[in-house]
Design a protein around this motif. Structure first.
Motif, mmCIF file in Angstrom:
data_model
loop_
_atom_site.group_PDB
_atom_site.id
_atom_site.type_symbol
_atom_site.label_atom_id
_atom_site.label_comp_id
_atom_site.label_asym_id
_atom_site.label_seq_id
_atom_site.Cartn_x
_atom_site.Cartn_y
_atom_site.Cartn_z
ATOM 1 N N THR A 63 13.199 16.934 -25.712
ATOM 2 C CA THR A 63 12.237 15.853 -25.601
ATOM 3 C C THR A 63 12.965 14.596 -24.961
ATOM 4 O OG1 THR A 63 13.282 15.505 -27.845
ATOM 5 C CG2 THR A 63 10.801 16.371 -27.746
ATOM 6 N N GLN A 64 14.383 14.868 -24.729
ATOM 7 C CA GLN A 64 15.351 13.731 -24.072
ATOM 8 C C GLN A 64 15.448 14.079 -22.733
ATOM 9 O OE1 GLN A 64 15.388 11.039 -26.068
ATOM 10 N NE2 GLN A 64 14.444 11.872 -27.594
ATOM 11 N N GLY A 66 13.888 13.671 -19.939
ATOM 12 C CA GLY A 66 13.348 12.713 -19.181
ATOM 13 C C GLY A 66 12.201 13.195 -18.226
ATOM 14 N N VAL A 67 11.761 14.303 -18.426
ATOM 15 C CA VAL A 67 10.511 14.875 -17.898
ATOM 16 C C VAL A 67 9.488 14.149 -18.513
ATOM 17 C CG1 VAL A 67 9.047 17.038 -17.607
ATOM 18 C CG2 VAL A 67 11.328 17.158 -17.617
ATOM 19 N N PRO A 68 8.445 13.467 -17.607
ATOM 20 C CA PRO A 68 7.254 12.803 -18.387
ATOM 21 C C PRO A 68 6.420 13.915 -19.257
ATOM 22 C CG PRO A 68 7.446 12.771 -15.959
ATOM 23 C CD PRO A 68 8.373 13.655 -16.374
ATOM 24 N N ILE A 69 5.916 13.036 -20.211
ATOM 25 C CA ILE A 69 5.263 13.760 -21.382
ATOM 26 C C ILE A 69 3.806 14.375 -20.759
ATOM 27 C CG2 ILE A 69 3.881 13.440 -23.428
ATOM 28 C CD1 ILE A 69 6.951 13.093 -23.812
ATOM 29 N N PRO A 70 3.173 13.933 -20.065
ATOM 30 C CA PRO A 70 2.006 14.962 -19.401
ATOM 31 C C PRO A 70 2.463 16.134 -18.985
ATOM 32 C CG PRO A 70 1.875 12.355 -18.916
ATOM 33 C CD PRO A 70 3.168 12.441 -19.523
ATOM 34 N N ILE A 71 3.667 16.166 -18.105
ATOM 35 C CA ILE A 71 4.322 17.276 -17.476
ATOM 36 C C ILE A 71 4.645 18.437 -18.407
ATOM 37 C CG2 ILE A 71 6.075 18.310 -15.975
ATOM 38 C CD1 ILE A 71 5.533 15.765 -14.259
#
Length: 308
Positions: A63-64, A66-71
């Motif tokens: 979750t940390q 840095g990948v965007p949440i939608p991806i």
């Protein structure tokens, strides 16, 4: 009355979002039954496996990261769909294909055995305890209604409804216009005749198991994100409820599975809101009993015509 209508709208939204999950799972039941006339009682466990595949993907990404949440959510769905597609294909080849032509009780017992196997397989691999799912989708859409009430629609629930609607439309168009869709419709009418006309019915049957598993996986990932926890036994009750939805709408009918899921979700939600949460399962299965008593073919089902 001023408070009743806003609360009614709130419960309608909650019921539709729950019914959307039931509809996604119920389609797997109704497609398999429509083709081979049997119920895949391991289907609820496929839904559970999809939820776990999504959680494992989330843990691998982090979750940390840095990948965007939608991806992240898209990757969770893609991995879950791929894993459960393999499971659906394997279930058909192991539990059903060798028993084709056997008395109906035999594959039914095989499917129940597969269900128990998958429960214990995941429990041994991931543990039998509840596992927390990080809340990737937080917040809600809030709309004031009057002076005393505020309508709240969680973004995770909105996502469930939106994804379900898109998938239902895509599936309906695929079944109607694609070559495999036409083959599936022909096989559901008469499997033996479809085989004689050159349709690869074995491939069609495998296709129905795979499509059903993929839709169930989407439901598993979305509900895990919305509720925030899962365990290896969530598939049993969800599978029974989805089977109820399929029968309610008319087993063998894809629109019926969609309608049955929504009706069941609304019935459960209203029972929990206006009676007691302890009675929601009673109301759901009482609804099934009433439908079987007064309309055995379901809301959109058609009575079978015996061919002579």
């Amino acid at each position: 009355m001023a408070e009743f209508l806003p609360q009614l709208f709130q419960q309608l939204f909650n019921g539709i979002s729950l019914g959307a999950i039931y509809a996604l799972i119920a389609i797997g039941y109704t497609m398999v039954y429509g083709i081979i006339g049997m119920i895949n009682f391991a289907h609820g466990e496929v839904y559970m496996v999809g939820a776990y595949a999504g959680l494992v993907t989330l843990a691998a990404i982090g979750t940390q990261s840095g990948v965007p949440i939608p991806i992240i959510i898209a990757l969770m769905l893609l991995v879950a769909v791929a894993v459960t597609a393999a499971y659906g294909f394997a279930i058909e080849k192991i539990a059903y294909a060798p028993l084709r032509g056997s008395p109906r009780l035999v594959p039914l017992i095989s499917a129940i055995g597969m269900s128990i196997f998958l429960q214990n397989w995941v429990a041994l691999g991931q543990g039998a305890r509840d596992m927390a799912v990080p809340a990737l989708i937080t917040g809600s859409l809030r709309i004031p209604i009057g002076d005393m009430f505020q309508f709240s629609a969680a973004y995770s629930r909105i996502l469930i409804i939106g994804v379900t609607v898109v998938l239902m439309i895509a599936l309906s168009l695929y079944i109607k216009f694609s070559r495999m869709g036409r083959a599936s419709r022909a096989s559901s009418q008469d499997l033996g005749m479809a085989n004689m006309l050159g349709i690869d019915t074995n491939r069609v049957i495998s296709f129905t198991f795979v499509i059903g598993a993929m839709l169930a996986a989407v439901g598993g990932v979305l509900i895990a994100l919305a509720i925030g926890k899962l365990n290896p036994f969530i598939g049993f009750i969800a599978g029974i409820k989805a089977f109820t939805a399929a029968v309610l709408g008319g087993i063998g009918s894809i629109p019926g599975a969609m309608l049955g899921g929504v009706v069941l979700g609304l019935a459960e939600t209203f029972a929990a809101a206006y009676i007691s949460s302890q009675y929601k399962d009673i109301v759901a299965f009482l609804l099934l009993v009433l439908i079987l008593l007064f309309r055995p073919t379901g809301l959109l089902g058609k009575p079978e015509v015996e061919k002579v």
